[in-house]
Write a protein that holds these residues in place. Sequence first.
Motif, PDB file in Angstrom:
ATOM      1  N   ALA A  82       0.832  -1.210   0.000  1.00  0.00           N
ATOM      2  CA  ALA A  82       0.000   0.000   0.000  1.00  0.00           C
ATOM      3  C   ALA A  82       0.865   1.258   0.000  1.00  0.00           C
ATOM      4  O   ALA A  82       0.473   2.282  -0.562  1.00  0.00           O
ATOM      5  N   ALA A  83       2.056   1.166   0.613  1.00  0.00           N
ATOM      6  CA  ALA A  83       2.923   2.338   0.722  1.00  0.00           C
ATOM      7  C   ALA A  83       3.355   2.851  -0.641  1.00  0.00           C
ATOM      8  O   ALA A  83       3.618   4.045  -0.810  1.00  0.00           O
ATOM      9  N   LEU A  84       3.433   1.934  -1.606  1.00  0.00           N
ATOM     10  CA  LEU A  84       3.892   2.332  -2.946  1.00  0.00           C
ATOM     11  C   LEU A  84       2.949   3.364  -3.568  1.00  0.00           C
ATOM     12  O   LEU A  84       3.346   4.140  -4.421  1.00  0.00           O
ATOM     13  N   GLN A  85       1.706   3.363  -3.145  1.00  0.00           N
ATOM     14  CA  GLN A  85       0.718   4.310  -3.678  1.00  0.00           C
ATOM     15  C   GLN A  85       0.751   5.660  -2.964  1.00  0.00           C
ATOM     16  O   GLN A  85       0.020   6.557  -3.337  1.00  0.00           O
ATOM     17  N   CYS A  86       1.549   5.752  -1.905  1.00  0.00           N
ATOM     18  CA  CYS A  86       1.461   6.944  -1.054  1.00  0.00           C
ATOM     19  C   CYS A  86       2.413   8.045  -1.480  1.00  0.00           C
ATOM     20  O   CYS A  86       3.543   7.785  -1.861  1.00  0.00           O
ATOM     21  N   ALA A  87       1.947   9.288  -1.333  1.00  0.00           N
ATOM     22  CA  ALA A  87       2.785  10.427  -1.681  1.00  0.00           C
ATOM     23  C   ALA A  87       3.710  10.799  -0.532  1.00  0.00           C
ATOM     24  O   ALA A  87       4.645  11.573  -0.696  1.00  0.00           O
ATOM     25  N   PHE A  88       3.462  10.267   0.660  1.00  0.00           N
ATOM     26  CA  PHE A  88       4.317  10.570   1.817  1.00  0.00           C
ATOM     27  C   PHE A  88       5.085   9.305   2.211  1.00  0.00           C
ATOM     28  O   PHE A  88       4.670   8.199   1.869  1.00  0.00           O
ATOM     29  N   PRO A  89       6.199   9.449   2.926  1.00  0.00           N
ATOM     30  CA  PRO A  89       6.994   8.271   3.292  1.00  0.00           C
ATOM     31  C   PRO A  89       6.260   7.366   4.280  1.00  0.00           C
ATOM     32  O   PRO A  89       5.680   7.851   5.249  1.00  0.00           O
ATOM     33  N   VAL A  90       6.305   6.075   3.999  1.00  0.00           N
ATOM     34  CA  VAL A  90       5.679   5.096   4.891  1.00  0.00           C
ATOM     35  C   VAL A  90       6.701   3.997   5.178  1.00  0.00           C
ATOM     36  O   VAL A  90       7.281   3.437   4.249  1.00  0.00           O
ATOM     37  N   ALA A  91       6.951   3.715   6.458  1.00  0.00           N
ATOM     38  CA  ALA A  91       7.907   2.663   6.819  1.00  0.00           C
ATOM     39  C   ALA A  91       7.253   1.670   7.774  1.00  0.00           C
ATOM     40  O   ALA A  91       6.293   2.006   8.460  1.00  0.00           O
ATOM     41  N   VAL A  92       7.773   0.447   7.772  1.00  0.00           N
ATOM     42  CA  VAL A  92       7.296  -0.568   8.717  1.00  0.00           C
ATOM     43  C   VAL A  92       8.471  -1.067   9.545  1.00  0.00           C
ATOM     44  O   VAL A  92       9.484  -1.486   8.998  1.00  0.00           O
ATOM     45  N   LEU A  93       8.309  -1.011  10.847  1.00  0.00           N
ATOM     46  CA  LEU A  93       9.284  -1.644  11.741  1.00  0.00           C
ATOM     47  C   LEU A  93       8.601  -2.877  12.302  1.00  0.00           C
ATOM     48  O   LEU A  93       7.675  -2.766  13.094  1.00  0.00           O
ATOM     49  N   HIS A  94       9.044  -4.045  11.824  1.00  0.00           N
ATOM     50  CA  HIS A  94       8.431  -5.262  12.340  1.00  0.00           C
ATOM     51  C   HIS A  94       9.281  -5.810  13.479  1.00  0.00           C
ATOM     52  O   HIS A  94      10.479  -5.987  13.335  1.00  0.00           O
ATOM     53  N   ARG A  95       8.651  -6.084  14.616  1.00  0.00           N
ATOM     54  CA  ARG A  95       9.393  -6.575  15.780  1.00  0.00           C
ATOM     55  C   ARG A  95       9.163  -8.068  15.919  1.00  0.00           C
ATOM     56  O   ARG A  95       8.024  -8.526  15.897  1.00  0.00           O
ATOM     57  N   GLU A  96      10.223  -8.799  16.077  1.00  0.00           N
ATOM     58  CA  GLU A  96      10.081 -10.246  16.251  1.00  0.00           C
ATOM     59  C   GLU A  96       9.593 -10.574  17.647  1.00  0.00           C
ATOM     60  O   GLU A  96       8.821 -11.498  17.849  1.00  0.00           O
ATOM     61  N   SER A  97      10.064  -9.790  18.653  1.00  0.00           N
ATOM     62  CA  SER A  97       9.533 -10.023  19.996  1.00  0.00           C
ATOM     63  C   SER A  97       8.802  -8.762  20.444  1.00  0.00           C
ATOM     64  O   SER A  97       9.391  -7.685  20.488  1.00  0.00           O
ATOM     65  N   PRO A  98       7.508  -8.911  20.713  1.00  0.00           N
ATOM     66  CA  PRO A  98       6.662  -7.724  20.936  1.00  0.00           C
ATOM     67  C   PRO A  98       6.796  -7.153  22.344  1.00  0.00           C
ATOM     68  O   PRO A  98       5.819  -7.038  23.075  1.00  0.00           O
ATOM     69  N   ALA A  99       8.004  -6.773  22.742  1.00  0.00           N
ATOM     70  CA  ALA A  99       8.240  -6.284  24.104  1.00  0.00           C
ATOM     71  C   ALA A  99       7.345  -5.090  24.442  1.00  0.00           C
ATOM     72  O   ALA A  99       7.272  -4.133  23.691  1.00  0.00           O
ATOM     73  N   GLY A 100       6.655  -5.180  25.574  1.00  0.00           N
ATOM     74  CA  GLY A 100       5.836  -4.055  26.033  1.00  0.00           C
ATOM     75  C   GLY A 100       4.501  -3.905  25.326  1.00  0.00           C
ATOM     76  O   GLY A 100       3.760  -2.975  25.610  1.00  0.00           O
TER      77      GLY A 100
END
Length: 428
Positions: A82-100
Amino acid sequence: MSEDLRTPHAPVDPEADLPVVLEPAGALAPGSVTLIIPTFNEAGNIAELLSRLAAALPAHLPCEVLFVDDSTDDTPAVIERAALQCAFPVAVLHRESPAGGLGGAVVEGIGRADTDWIVVMDADLQHPPHLVPELVGEGARTGADLVVASRYIAGGSRAGLAGGYRIAVSRGATWLAKGLFPRALRGISDPMSGFFAMRRAAITGETGGAGGTGGTGGTDRTGGTDRTGGTGATGALKPLGYKILLELAVRRRPARVAEVPFVFQDRFSGESKSTAREGLRFLAHLAALRSATPLARMIGFGLIGLSGFVPNLAALWLLTHTGLNYLLAEVVANQAGVMWNFLLIETLLFRDRRRHRHWADRIGRFTVLANADLLLRIPLIAVFVGSWGLGVLAATALALVTTFVLRFAATEALVYLPRRKAGHSDPS
Ligand code: GDD
Ligand code: MN
């Protein structure tokens, strides 16, 4: 923890690297924004969310979106597409261990952001995207460090909060939090809100915020005596579960806060990740925040100690009724009280300090200290009466207080402080 930061749509805005011009309060260009959106299995909401954001974000508000994702489904891939369609920067930080959990995810996002403003919102469209510019605009206009989207002021409502039960729980939680933190939550009608804008400097403590100079509206709270800027007495952020706004408001004490009303919408797709367990985490979170100072911890320690009379007496009653000798029963019943105190102290008071020792080590030390307390009291009373000439009652009361303070200090130092490493001392 293995994690990867993917930026399908690299930040290209050259303006973002220009030196930040200190904006006077009331200026209309509020500076750049990082929109932090925590996600846990929200694939069905991403496209709609990004398209509504695209429609909502005005050209003069440079904004980048950072999803902090703990999903077990294909949400990160859906975001990248979906980010490819966006005019603004979109990033994903995927966490392997969901601390907190959710709160931990937001704090990780904050650590990555380098913009003036941070906006936190949910991915499920319960938070209307069109309010993002309004939150930041209100902060710029009033000079506030924190702008909360509130369901509880005129113009706001909780339409999307399913069922009377959830409304009652939400109301009760708000009431409890405000009762425990009257000063930190002054001017915040909806501390349970997950939708808010905050100046990054007010979170990191870099400048102490730009607020308080000539803005109109907002609640100026600099008059309080308990303001702890930056990473002062209240220390690092340690969110536990959902209530990240509560964490920031209590540990960072933004000098000036403002609110914008909003209508909590129905979920667009999928279902809520909040569970009964989340409710327990909320209570533990409140206890952790409330016991951030040694005095507050000592009071908590005392209250827990008092509550230990209940299991102690219950066990005593049970044991004497099974025919056990009453003195032996006293000793055993006392251990029931000790275990009760241990469990409460572990979950409510020293939750974030458990890691320094193995649980068996902690239980052993705690039990020894609790019983040593009893043993110490008698000779102490003898000294107070014999050498100091105190009356028996006064001596007993003084001995109780003395052993209590000693036990509290010893429990902190011997059970819950980091071990000293040979050669250097631990800074915490
Ligand atoms: N990264 C991450 N990790 N995200 C999570 C996690 C997690 O463990 N748990 C939930 N989220 C994300 C969801 O994907 C969603 O985008 C957002 O956090 C909120 O989760 P929901 O499950 O939709 O929460 P809610 O609707 O029950 O609660 C919301 O409203 C409450 C007010 O009633 C949240 O905003 C709460 O913070 C708020 O108090
Ligand atoms: Mn939701």
